[in-house]
Structures are given as C-alpha cells and as structure tokens.
Enzyme design. Structure first.
Site, PDB file in Angstrom:
ATOM      1  N   HIS A   1      24.561 -11.687  24.521  1.00 59.18           N
ATOM      2  CA  HIS A   1      23.941 -12.218  23.813  1.00 59.18           C
ATOM      3  C   HIS A   1      23.688 -12.431  22.074  1.00 59.18           C
ATOM      4  CE1 HIS A   1      19.338 -13.760  22.636  1.00 59.18           C
ATOM      5  NE2 HIS A   1      19.795 -14.651  23.156  1.00 59.18           N
TER       6      HIS A   1
ATOM      7  N   GLU B   1      26.994 -13.689  20.906  1.00 63.68           N
ATOM      8  CA  GLU B   1      26.355 -15.392  20.675  1.00 63.68           C
ATOM      9  C   GLU B   1      25.858 -15.419  19.326  1.00 63.68           C
ATOM     10  OE1 GLU B   1      23.089 -18.004  21.594  1.00 63.68           O
ATOM     11  OE2 GLU B   1      23.396 -16.931  23.496  1.00 63.68           O
ATOM     12  N   HIS B   2      24.895 -15.001  19.384  1.00 60.48           N
ATOM     13  CA  HIS B   2      23.483 -15.291  17.722  1.00 60.48           C
ATOM     14  C   HIS B   2      25.100 -14.427  17.028  1.00 60.48           C
ATOM     15  CE1 HIS B   2      18.914 -15.503  18.705  1.00 60.48           C
ATOM     16  NE2 HIS B   2      19.936 -15.412  20.134  1.00 60.48           N
TER      17      HIS B   2
ATOM     18  N   GLU C   1      12.638 -12.206  20.246  1.00 63.20           N
ATOM     19  CA  GLU C   1      12.798 -13.375  21.592  1.00 63.20           C
ATOM     20  C   GLU C   1      12.305 -12.329  23.034  1.00 63.20           C
ATOM     21  OE1 GLU C   1      16.325 -15.792  22.774  1.00 63.20           O
ATOM     22  OE2 GLU C   1      16.318 -14.292  21.484  1.00 63.20           O
TER      23      GLU C   1
END
Length: 432
Positions: free
Chosen positions: A47, A50-51, A127
C-alpha cells in the site's frame, strides 16, 4: 464491441475493448500482486508503494504528475487489495498517450525520495488512525485476521504504525523489483481506443520492464481457521460479522456462492433485509457478502444495530441461514440472475467499469469471459444446488465472529455455533 488481447515480448498482456460513440477512455495497469505478497517485515509496504508511485519520478515531480493529467481534464488514481494492485486513469481519447506515459513513468521510474517517504508515512498513519476510529472498518479488519489467523492474507492492507514507520526507500524498491514484473502486469483500455495504437505505446513505454523475478517465492496456500474477536466499545451501535469459509475463484461453487449472498442479503428484496430490517426493524444495515481469493474465500453476514436489539437480531439471522439451507424458491434465483445480468450489462456502458471488469477476468481466469458464458454459468445454478451449498457453508464450516461495540448482550460463540450445529442434525423438513 470486441475484446482484443496481445502479449508483449516481455510477457506483459495488453487488452482493449473499443466502445463506439464514446469520446473518452479508461485505462490502467493491473498487477497480480498485493498485500498477500508481502514478506516478513513488509506488512503495509504494498500500500505504501502505491502511494509513493505518485510522489515523483526522475522526470516529473509529484505536482507535475497531478497537473499534467488534470490540465487535460483527466484523473489518475490507484488502489491496493489483498491479491492485486491497480493504477488507472480516465481521459479524453486524444490524451490516451499522455495517460500511458504517466502510468509508465510512475511504475518504472519513481524516485522514492526519502523526504517524500517520511511525508507519505505520516499520511498513511493518519489513514490507519481514521480506520481505527471507524468501527465498521475495525470489525472487517479483525474479521479477516480471525478467519485467516497469522497469515498475510488476513492482515490489514494498511499495515501498522510500527511497520509503516520502519520502511526505507530500499525496501520499497525491493518489493517493487520482486513483484512489479511484466508477467504479472495487464494493461487494459476501454472506450475510444485503438488496439494497435495501445500495443505500440505499451511496447515503447513498458517494454523495458523485467519479464519475471527469481526472487518471487511460491505463494503459501491460505488456510481458513475461523475463531472469535470481540471488542467492547462505548458506541451507539454494534458492528457484527458472522462468517464462514467461502469459495475460491476457480472453485465450482464460486458463482453459486455469489448468488447465494445476493439472495440472502444482496438488496432490499433479499431475505435478511426484508425479515430483519423491514419486518422486525432490528437494524439499520444488514447484508451478506462473498469474497473469493485465488485459493479460498469467505462468506459473511454484516449487521449494524443498537445494543437493545442484539439479543433478538442474531437468532433471526441464524434462523434465516437455516431456512435458506432448507428451501429456496425459483423466483429468488431468477431475481438474483436478473440483478447479476443488469450489473454486467450496465458495467459495459462505462469505460472505467468495463476496463476494471476485463482486468479482473484476466487476473482471475487468464482470459476475458464472454457474457454468454457467464450467463450460462448462472443458468446452471439450481435451487437444489443452492440449498446444498448453504448447508455446507453454514453447517460444515468453522464459524468466524467479529464484533465491535456494546456487546454485553451478544450470544456466546458456543451458543451461535450450537444453534447451527443443532440445525445440521435436523431433517430438511424440520428446518425453519
């Protein structure tokens, strides 16, 4: 409309569908790699990567990436799941080359600058904090962790504050080098696109990506365990998930499981919605779901309700499970087929939905699935097949329970399991 497929020399697959009369296109790169492919000490790195892909390349800053696509009215985004990662864009037809150039740039030439990395870590920590503060996120995270205890497939995709804070740029590059290889990549474009032109652009921009990696270990087979997670919180409502082992993508009963979930709790006409919400008013949200993975799956019912309704709600849910294992009427299956059919056809009116649909089929089955074949599979699902499946899912599978909120009045795990075990021993005519 017709789907065309080409495999590049390095193993990357290019799939397009021209949709007449459209002035826009949706395209993206889907990878057969996600959080499940993380190694020990990499929890959350898929993840994070991806950022970081959008945080600058050797030729574009993070701001330039955003401005170039938005200057032409387009948009670009990405997502990470358990077994896949996707980077995608929506643009007008004349800007397809720009979208492919940007996607290839962030996937092949990202810098992973240390300053940007620390900044993005902070964003992801926020998040994680937001998810922790959201009970319906927490209940699902712990449901997965409980259903697949001590396995990467069950871990939260975001990672933990400790793991996210520990990552370095080199670790991100290592994960990318191991998993972002051409044999795991599918470029899909739908809408106002030309297949040959897309293939040429892909060869130019993605042709240098390594065909495969010798570092990729064989995927460890998932093992559904089941179990219980309870977290008492002072909340206005309780979040409940009651689940069982589902079916993998390639299993015979995968589509039947999806139909069963739709029939039990897939809409306002479903059994659970009608009985629990409309007839009894025991909750404000209830639905059933079936998630398939490459080698396993989960089937579950989710409900959100007030503390005072829990004692009546759970027995009603279990009663509906017993009833569906005893009897399903043909009109219920027809309604589920109609919903599936309309969803399938409506998706084909949107280039973004169609690109995602094709990518999913390519990742799961290695080929686009014609509508006729999908509908034939649905037509072969009978009432007898569904009742037998329901009995095997609900009576033979270990139970997974995840609950968050005021839980003092929630039945024990033994009482819930016992209720279903008792039903297993009854003749069909006695159920419900």
């Amino acid at each position: 409309m017709s789907v065309e497929c080409t495999r590049l020399a390095n193993g990357m697959t290019v799939v397009t569908e021209h949709m007449p009369h459209l002035e826009s296109a949706a395209l993206g790169v889907w990878l057969n790699a996600g959080s499940r492919d993380e190694r020990q000490g990499e929890h959350g790195i898929a993840h994070l990567l991806e950022h970081m892909a959008f945080k600058g390349t050797h030729t574009r800053t993070a701001r330039q990436i955003a401005e170039e696509i938005e200057n032409v009215g387009g948009e670009v985004n990405a997502s990470t799941s358990v077994e896949t990662t996707a980077y995608y864009a929506r643009i007008l037809k004349d800007n397809v080359p720009l979208a492919i150039d940007i996607l290839s740039d962030i996937l092949t030439d990202s810098v992973f600058d240390s300053v940007e990395l620390e900044r993005e870590k902070h964003v992801i920590l926020q998040e994680i904090g937001a998810a922790t503060d959201t009970p319906d996120d927490v209940v699902f995270d712990h449901f997965s962790e409980t259903a697949f205890r001590d396995q990467t497939i069950g871990r939260p995709i975001l990672g933990t504050p400790d793991t996210v804070n520990s990552f370095t740029s080199d670790q991100i590059r290592t994960y990318l080098r191991r998993n972002y290889t051409a044999d795991k990549m599918i470029l899909v474009a739908a809408g106002a696109v030309d297949h040959d032109a897309i293939v040429k652009l892909a060869e130019d921009r993605f042709g240098s990506i390594a065909s495969s990696s010798t570092e990729t270990p064989e995927k460890v087979e998932a093992k559904y365990t089941g179990g219980e997670y309870r977290e008492t919180r002072k909340l206005m409502d309780a979040q409940l998930l009651i689940g069982f082992e589902g079916r993998a993508y390639h299993a015979k009963d995968f589509y039947a499981s999806n139909v069963l979930a739709n029939l039990i709790g897939g809409g306002m006409s479903s059994r659970l919605f009608q009985e629990v919400r409309e007839h009894r008013g025991l909750c404000y949200s209830i639905y059933a779901l079936h998630w398939g993975f490459s080698d396993t799956g989960v089937f579950a019912v989710h409900a959100a309700t007030g503390e005072e309704d829990i004692p009546e709600l759970v027995p009603v849910i279990l009663d509906e499970m017993r009833k569906v294992a005893d009897r399903i009427d043909e009109p219920e299956i027809e309604r589920a087929r109609a919903q599936f059919r309309s969803g399938l056809l409506m998706a084909q009116e949107s280039p973004a939905a169609r690109a995602s649909q094709i990518a999913r089929q390519m990742l799961l089955f290695g080929r686009p699935i014609p509508n006729e074949e999908l509908m034939e599979r649905l037509e072969n699902i009978t009432t007898q097949r569904l009742t037998d499946l329901a009995a095997r899912l609900f009576f033979d599978s270990p139970l997974t329970l995840s609950a968050v909120g005021p839980l003092d009045r929630l039945m024990s795990m033994e009482e819930i399991s016992g209720s279903l075990s008792t039903a297993q021993g009854l003749p069909r005519s006695a159920l419900g």
